[in-house]
Design a protein around this motif. Structure first.
Motif, PDB file in Angstrom:
ATOM      1  N   ILE A  14       2.150   1.812  -1.279  1.00 33.78           N
ATOM      2  CA  ILE A  14       1.102   2.926  -0.688  1.00 33.78           C
ATOM      3  C   ILE A  14       0.394   2.174   0.112  1.00 33.78           C
ATOM      4  CG2 ILE A  14       0.013   4.212  -1.259  1.00 33.78           C
ATOM      5  CD1 ILE A  14       1.781   5.248  -3.919  1.00 33.78           C
ATOM      6  N   ALA A  15      -0.418   1.035  -0.621  1.00 36.56           N
ATOM      7  CA  ALA A  15      -1.454   0.905   0.080  1.00 36.56           C
ATOM      8  C   ALA A  15      -0.750   0.085   1.448  1.00 36.56           C
ATOM      9  CB  ALA A  15      -2.174  -0.812  -1.207  1.00 36.56           C
ATOM     10  N   ILE A  16       0.617  -0.875   1.422  1.00 42.06           N
ATOM     11  CA  ILE A  16       0.693  -1.180   2.634  1.00 42.06           C
ATOM     12  C   ILE A  16       1.077  -0.154   3.672  1.00 42.06           C
ATOM     13  CG2 ILE A  16       3.407  -2.929   3.486  1.00 42.06           C
ATOM     14  CD1 ILE A  16       3.528  -4.318   0.359  1.00 42.06           C
ATOM     15  N   ARG A  17       1.888   0.812   2.902  1.00 45.26           N
ATOM     16  CA  ARG A  17       1.816   2.448   4.167  1.00 45.26           C
ATOM     17  C   ARG A  17       0.319   2.323   4.690  1.00 45.26           C
ATOM     18  NH1 ARG A  17       4.001   7.421   1.575  1.00 45.26           N
ATOM     19  NH2 ARG A  17       1.686   7.243   1.089  1.00 45.26           N
ATOM     20  N   GLU A  69      -0.310   2.601   8.466  1.00 43.89           N
ATOM     21  CA  GLU A  69      -0.783   3.352   9.375  1.00 43.89           C
ATOM     22  C   GLU A  69      -2.589   3.037  10.036  1.00 43.89           C
ATOM     23  OE1 GLU A  69      -0.549   6.241   5.960  1.00 43.89           O
ATOM     24  OE2 GLU A  69       0.602   6.972   6.507  1.00 43.89           O
ATOM     25  N   GLU A  70      -2.972   2.446   9.233  1.00 40.82           N
ATOM     26  CA  GLU A  70      -4.585   2.082   9.958  1.00 40.82           C
ATOM     27  C   GLU A  70      -4.273   1.379  11.546  1.00 40.82           C
ATOM     28  OE1 GLU A  70      -8.388  -0.581   9.362  1.00 40.82           O
ATOM     29  OE2 GLU A  70      -7.017   0.121   7.350  1.00 40.82           O
ATOM     30  N   VAL A  75       7.970   0.046   6.270  1.00 41.46           N
ATOM     31  CA  VAL A  75       6.791   0.762   4.722  1.00 41.46           C
ATOM     32  C   VAL A  75       7.099   1.874   3.757  1.00 41.46           C
ATOM     33  CG1 VAL A  75       4.526  -1.094   5.826  1.00 41.46           C
ATOM     34  CG2 VAL A  75       5.224   1.477   6.330  1.00 41.46           C
ATOM     35  N   ARG A  76       7.303   2.943   4.956  1.00 37.63           N
ATOM     36  CA  ARG A  76       8.172   4.194   4.255  1.00 37.63           C
ATOM     37  C   ARG A  76       9.822   4.019   3.439  1.00 37.63           C
ATOM     38  NH1 ARG A  76       7.806   8.428   9.782  1.00 37.63           N
ATOM     39  NH2 ARG A  76       5.485   8.835   8.910  1.00 37.63           N
ATOM     40  N   GLN A  77      10.246   3.131   3.683  1.00 37.55           N
ATOM     41  CA  GLN A  77      11.400   2.197   3.426  1.00 37.55           C
ATOM     42  C   GLN A  77      11.146   1.729   2.075  1.00 37.55           C
ATOM     43  OE1 GLN A  77      14.600  -0.016   5.679  1.00 37.55           O
ATOM     44  NE2 GLN A  77      15.848  -0.413   3.126  1.00 37.55           N
ATOM     45  N   GLN A  78       9.956   1.101   2.126  1.00 36.49           N
ATOM     46  CA  GLN A  78       9.937   0.538   0.622  1.00 36.49           C
ATOM     47  C   GLN A  78       9.316   1.191  -0.672  1.00 36.49           C
ATOM     48  OE1 GLN A  78       9.850  -2.711   0.057  1.00 36.49           O
ATOM     49  NE2 GLN A  78       8.613  -3.377  -1.576  1.00 36.49           N
ATOM     50  N   VAL A  79       8.169   2.303   0.346  1.00 34.04           N
ATOM     51  CA  VAL A  79       7.517   2.851  -0.620  1.00 34.04           C
ATOM     52  C   VAL A  79       8.500   3.980  -1.618  1.00 34.04           C
ATOM     53  CG1 VAL A  79       6.239   5.479  -0.598  1.00 34.04           C
ATOM     54  CG2 VAL A  79       5.782   3.579   1.067  1.00 34.04           C
ATOM     55  N   THR A  92       6.437  -6.900   2.871  1.00 33.60           N
ATOM     56  CA  THR A  92       7.313  -6.533   1.693  1.00 33.60           C
ATOM     57  C   THR A  92       8.118  -6.768   1.159  1.00 33.60           C
ATOM     58  OG1 THR A  92       8.682  -5.846   3.748  1.00 33.60           O
ATOM     59  CG2 THR A  92       7.629  -4.169   3.714  1.00 33.60           C
ATOM     60  N   ALA A  93       8.412  -8.427   1.484  1.00 36.22           N
ATOM     61  CA  ALA A  93       9.405  -9.307   0.829  1.00 36.22           C
ATOM     62  C   ALA A  93       8.030 -10.052   0.028  1.00 36.22           C
ATOM     63  CB  ALA A  93      10.304 -10.628   2.095  1.00 36.22           C
ATOM     64  N   ALA A  94       6.500  -9.975   0.411  1.00 32.23           N
ATOM     65  CA  ALA A  94       6.233 -10.651  -0.807  1.00 32.23           C
ATOM     66  C   ALA A  94       6.122  -9.132  -2.360  1.00 32.23           C
ATOM     67  CB  ALA A  94       4.772 -11.169  -0.331  1.00 32.23           C
ATOM     68  N   ASP A  95       5.838  -8.300  -1.434  1.00 31.51           N
ATOM     69  CA  ASP A  95       5.938  -6.881  -2.505  1.00 31.51           C
ATOM     70  C   ASP A  95       7.480  -6.697  -3.579  1.00 31.51           C
ATOM     71  OD1 ASP A  95       4.340  -5.175  -4.135  1.00 31.51           O
ATOM     72  OD2 ASP A  95       5.518  -3.187  -2.179  1.00 31.51           O
TER      73      ASP A  95
END
Length: 483
Positions: A206-209, A213-214, A229-233, A442-445
């Motif tokens: 969510i922080a990445i998203r 967004e910012e 990022v939506r896919q990641q969430v 996202t890979a790091a996440d």
């Protein structure tokens, strides 16, 4: 009392000896289902729906592992069943020892007989000669096997070894219960840790998203990055749901190991932060000697071997004579009455003592076959004992290796988690400053999630490995002995 045909359902007919009460007695013929198919349901008995009593637990208390083991030992049906088996085996010893004492019986024989014989020449109105005799003979008899060349002693030793085996296995049942609760407790702790990690990963996603967004609002990100990022969430949310399901399954496994009702709600203390020692060389030789001296299955197997040796002695004694003593005391009273004659009564008493011996001569090879059976059972028991020893050594070596691997894996997973945390923080900071990519972030996440879960799994595996090693050595003997 059974079904009329292989494709017809069975239904009670009222001769089931109270399995169904009169209020719940079903009809003899079960009605078919709406589509005409035969209904093979079993009639319900509401009395069977009574659940075992649930142990009292404090709703706001976090229970430690020793406390959970205590609840399990007091409520698990398997330990009570093992205790009853031990009691049954102990009673068998007393039953065999009773054969050393004489058997005394009391007997009563009573009878009455009436006989009518036609008279060749009637005497007045009397055409038959009637004679009635009756009597009662009570007696007391004694039977005593005095000498049997050690057969009863051998049978008694078999029973004693059986009692020893049952008692050893009773303690072994408690050891297994302690291990099962310990293993499922640490598995549940790992599941709780995975939920915590999955929740943290979802917050990271969510922080990445939010960061994307910012940047998208300032025109520095693309819609493709936003889709990523939506896919990641969504992926993180799925992992959280799966982790929570695994936690519920692990909780049910813990209750099942404890042997309590699956609906029990109990708060379990988290053991996920327990420190682990470094991997060290475990002295296998000393542990193997300790295990072979104290493991319940090894001791029980040796006791079975001893019992089989006594069984050979009992079979050999069948070839020898037996000396017995018999005694009896009896009294009798009888009356005889005939038409027109005075009643004749008689009373007598008697007693006697007999000493005898019985010698088996020929039995078509029955005793020889029984002796060979006893010898075969002894040989099988010896092989089983050796196999039990070998299996114990194998389990100890395997448990030692598994513990060492788990400790080394935890050390490596901890280093990986630390590195993955640094990578994730750096990737997130880089992306916010416009020098990183969403793909790398996202890979790091995902890498951080995998590393933390590997660390949690290795931690639980090390704790379970230590418990398993203690169990196979035979050292997990109380709730205070859990590693």
């Amino acid at each position: 009392m059974t079904s009329p045909a292989a494709d017809k359902p069975w239904a009670p007919n009222g001769k089931e000896d109270g399995l169904w009460s009169a209020q719940t007695q079903p009809s003899p013929e079960a009605p078919p289902t709406p589509n005409g198919a035969a209904d093979f349901r079993v009639p319900a008995n509401p009395e069977l729906a009574a659940m075992p009593q649930t142990p009292d637990v404090e709703p706001n208390r976090n229970y430690t592992l020793p406390e959970l083991i205590d609840i399990a030992q007091r409520n698990n049906p398997s330990t009570r069943a093992a205790w009853e088996r031990a009691r049954t085996a102990a009673l068998a010893v007393g039953m065999v020892e009773a054969t050393y004492l004489p058997l005394v019986t009391a007997n009563v024989i009573a009878g009455r007989q009436t006989a009518e014989t036609p008279l060749a020449i009637p005497v007045g109105t009397q055409r038959y000669f009637t004679a009635t005799s009756e009597g009662v003979s009570p007696s007391v008899a004694l039977q005593w096997l005095v000498f049997d060349f050690g057969q009863r002693a051998a049978v008694a030793d078999v029973a004693k070894q059986g009692a020893i085996t049952a008692n050893v296995l009773f303690n072994g049942e408690h050891q297994k219960l302690i291990f099962d609760v310990t293993r499922t407790y640490y598995t549940y702790g790992a599941a709780v840790a995975r939920v915590r990690i999955a929740q943290q990963t979802l917050r990271n996603s969510i922080a990445i998203r939010s960061a994307v967004e910012e940047r998208l609002g300032r025109g520095l990100a693309t819609t493709v990055e936003m889709a990523q990022v939506r896919q990641q969430v969504a992926q993180s949310e799925l992992r959280r749901v799966q982790a929570e399901g695994q936690q519920r399954d692990a909780y049910q496994a813990l209750l099942a190991a404890m042997g309590v009702n699956a609906t029990l709600r109990i708060h379990v203390e988290d053991a996920g932060r327990r420190r682990l020692p470094d991997a060290t060389n475990v002295p296998l030789d000393s542990m193997i000697k300790l295990a072979l001296a104290q493991r319940p299955d090894v001791i029980a197997s040796y006791s079975v071997l001893q019992a089989s040796q006594s069984g050979i002695k009992a079979a050999e004694a069948e070839f020898m004579p037996k000396v017995f003593l018999a005694a009896g005391a009896a009294t009798g009273q009888g009356n005889f009455n005939a038409n027109g004659l005075p009643t004749i009564g008689q009373q007598a008493t008697g007693s006697g003592v007999l000493v005898g011996a019985t010698v088996p001569i020929y039995d078509a090879g029955l005793r020889a076959a029984q002796l060979k059976q006893a010898q075969s059972r002894a040989a099988a028991a010896e092989s089983t004992f050796q196999r039990t020893q070998t299996l114990a050594v194998t389990e100890i070596v395997a448990a030692s290796n598994a513990l060492r691997t788990a400790l080394e894996s935890y050390k490596a997973a901890s280093a990986l988690a630390s590195a993955a945390t640094t990578t994730y923080d750096a990737a997130l900071e880089a992306y916010r400053n416009g020098v990183g990519t969403v793909t790398a972030l996202t890979a790091a996440d995902s890498g951080l999630l995998d590393a933390r879960q590997a660390q949690a799994d290795a931690h639980a595996a090390a704790l379970i490995g230590a418990a398993n090693l203690a169990f196979v050595v035979g050292a997990m003997t109380s709730r205070e002995a859990v590693p």
